[in-house]
Scaffold this motif. Sequence first.
Motif, PDB file in Angstrom:
ATOM      1  N   PHE A  12      29.358  42.660  53.356  1.00 15.95           N
ATOM      2  CA  PHE A  12      28.583  41.873  52.390  1.00 15.95           C
ATOM      3  C   PHE A  12      27.234  41.449  52.987  1.00 15.95           C
ATOM      4  CE2 PHE A  12      32.995  41.724  51.369  1.00 15.95           C
ATOM      5  CZ  PHE A  12      33.050  41.752  49.983  1.00 15.95           C
ATOM      6  N   LYS A  60      28.881  37.932  38.318  1.00 17.14           N
ATOM      7  CA  LYS A  60      29.634  39.142  37.954  1.00 17.14           C
ATOM      8  C   LYS A  60      31.103  38.968  38.300  1.00 17.14           C
ATOM      9  CE  LYS A  60      26.040  42.583  38.656  1.00 17.14           C
ATOM     10  NZ  LYS A  60      25.577  43.584  39.597  1.00 17.14           N
ATOM     11  N   TYR A 101      32.928  40.758  31.470  1.00 15.22           N
ATOM     12  CA  TYR A 101      32.452  41.645  32.543  1.00 15.22           C
ATOM     13  C   TYR A 101      32.158  43.031  31.997  1.00 15.22           C
ATOM     14  CZ  TYR A 101      32.460  44.719  36.619  1.00 15.22           C
ATOM     15  OH  TYR A 101      32.116  45.664  37.551  1.00 15.22           O
ATOM     16  N   HIS A 156      31.588  50.498  44.990  1.00 12.23           N
ATOM     17  CA  HIS A 156      32.143  50.556  46.345  1.00 12.23           C
ATOM     18  C   HIS A 156      31.956  51.914  47.037  1.00 12.23           C
ATOM     19  CE1 HIS A 156      34.068  47.082  44.447  1.00 12.23           C
ATOM     20  NE2 HIS A 156      34.056  46.558  45.658  1.00 12.23           N
ATOM     21  N   TRP A 209      40.804  41.570  52.901  1.00 14.08           N
ATOM     22  CA  TRP A 209      40.279  41.119  51.610  1.00 14.08           C
ATOM     23  C   TRP A 209      41.392  40.411  50.826  1.00 14.08           C
ATOM     24  CZ3 TRP A 209      40.715  40.888  46.456  1.00 14.08           C
ATOM     25  CH2 TRP A 209      39.579  40.797  45.659  1.00 14.08           C
TER      26      TRP A 209
HETATM   27  C1  HEM Z   1      37.569  46.090  51.748  1.00 15.59           C
HETATM   28  C2  HEM Z   1      37.516  45.478  50.561  1.00 15.59           C
HETATM   29  C3  HEM Z   1      36.238  45.238  49.781  1.00 15.59           C
HETATM   30  C4  HEM Z   1      34.947  45.181  50.214  1.00 15.59           C
HETATM   31  C5  HEM Z   1      34.417  45.307  51.645  1.00 15.59           C
HETATM   32  C6  HEM Z   1      34.120  44.967  49.045  1.00 15.59           C
HETATM   33  C7  HEM Z   1      32.748  44.853  49.063  1.00 15.59           C
HETATM   34  C8  HEM Z   1      31.948  44.645  47.966  1.00 15.59           C
HETATM   35  C9  HEM Z   1      30.524  44.472  48.000  1.00 15.59           C
HETATM   36  C10 HEM Z   1      29.689  44.470  49.272  1.00 15.59           C
HETATM   37  C11 HEM Z   1      30.108  44.307  46.726  1.00 15.59           C
HETATM   38  C12 HEM Z   1      28.686  43.986  46.256  1.00 15.59           C
HETATM   39  C13 HEM Z   1      27.850  45.119  45.902  1.00 15.59           C
HETATM   40  C14 HEM Z   1      26.468  44.602  45.577  1.00 15.59           C
HETATM   41  O1  HEM Z   1      26.339  43.718  44.736  1.00 15.59           O
HETATM   42  O2  HEM Z   1      25.533  45.071  46.182  1.00 15.59           O
HETATM   43  C15 HEM Z   1      31.270  44.360  45.867  1.00 15.59           C
HETATM   44  C16 HEM Z   1      31.248  44.229  44.507  1.00 15.59           C
HETATM   45  C17 HEM Z   1      32.368  44.087  43.719  1.00 15.59           C
HETATM   46  N1  HEM Z   1      33.664  44.131  44.157  1.00 15.59           N
HETATM   47 FE1  HEM Z   1      34.280  44.557  46.015  1.00 15.59          FE
HETATM   48  N2  HEM Z   1      34.919  44.905  47.942  1.00 15.59           N
HETATM   49  C18 HEM Z   1      36.223  45.044  48.340  1.00 15.59           C
HETATM   50  C19 HEM Z   1      37.336  45.005  47.537  1.00 15.59           C
HETATM   51  C20 HEM Z   1      37.335  44.673  46.218  1.00 15.59           C
HETATM   52  C21 HEM Z   1      38.534  44.486  45.410  1.00 15.59           C
HETATM   53  C22 HEM Z   1      39.968  44.635  45.918  1.00 15.59           C
HETATM   54  C23 HEM Z   1      38.101  44.153  44.155  1.00 15.59           C
HETATM   55  C24 HEM Z   1      38.905  43.820  42.931  1.00 15.59           C
HETATM   56  C25 HEM Z   1      40.101  43.252  42.963  1.00 15.59           C
HETATM   57  C26 HEM Z   1      36.653  44.139  44.174  1.00 15.59           C
HETATM   58  C27 HEM Z   1      35.846  43.866  43.088  1.00 15.59           C
HETATM   59  C28 HEM Z   1      34.484  43.924  43.077  1.00 15.59           C
HETATM   60  C29 HEM Z   1      33.674  43.758  41.874  1.00 15.59           C
HETATM   61  C30 HEM Z   1      34.176  43.497  40.451  1.00 15.59           C
HETATM   62  C31 HEM Z   1      32.337  43.870  42.276  1.00 15.59           C
HETATM   63  C32 HEM Z   1      31.098  43.752  41.379  1.00 15.59           C
HETATM   64  C33 HEM Z   1      30.817  45.078  40.722  1.00 15.59           C
HETATM   65  C34 HEM Z   1      29.567  45.036  39.864  1.00 15.59           C
HETATM   66  O3  HEM Z   1      28.474  44.887  40.428  1.00 15.59           O
HETATM   67  O4  HEM Z   1      29.708  45.162  38.642  1.00 15.59           O
HETATM   68  N3  HEM Z   1      36.222  44.456  45.445  1.00 15.59           N
HETATM   69  N4  HEM Z   1      32.387  44.573  46.650  1.00 15.59           N
END
Ligand code: HEM
Length: 126
Positions: free
Chosen positions: A31, A45, A60, A68, A85
């Motif tokens: 992040f 979001k 949403y 990802h 996570w």
């Molecule tokens: C190793 C596990 C995870 C990592 C390192 C991770 C990392 C990230 C990062 C860095 C972003 C931001 C992207 C940006 O705005 O530039 C993001 C967005 C998001 N993540 Fe994850 N994530 C992980 C797991 C998950 C899981 C398990 C879920 C759901 C249960 C999730 C749901 C979301 C959602 C909904 C967004 C926003 C998407 C959008 O912009 O519409 N993430 N994640």
Amino acid sequence: MKKLESRQDIENLVNSFYSKVVKDEVIGFFFNDIAKVDWDKHLPKMYSFWESILFGQMSYKGNPMAVHFPINEIQAMEQKHFDRWLELWKTSIEENFVGENADMAIYKSENIARLMAYKMDLARRL
Ligand code: HEM
């Protein structure tokens, strides 16, 4: 302990989760350093994402998997990262909330994480 039942509850939960994430040694760098997340954009979001899942609000609009893949290309998102996570998400819920929606928030996150881990792993093999 209270039930997870309003948009405000979700905002509090998501804020508590990310306050742990940004300091975390196992996943914080995704992040802070890789995505360099713009929190003013990302947090709303995530509030809407969970509101849609838990309350069926459909606020949403997005593709949670898609964001990802580019991250996974820079730094492999591995099982240990998903485990962490989930651990932080579960702790954030259990510290603050009880009841059906709280249980559902854990259950849904486990399913999504399992699918995401599978897809990220597959993408790395292509
Ligand atoms: C190793 C596990 C995870 C990592 C390192 C991770 C990392 C990230 C990062 C860095 C972003 C931001 C992207 C940006 O705005 O530039 C993001 C967005 C998001 N993540 Fe994850 N994530 C992980 C797991 C998950 C899981 C398990 C879920 C759901 C249960 C999730 C749901 C979301 C959602 C909904 C967004 C926003 C998407 C959008 O912009 O519409 N993430 N994640």
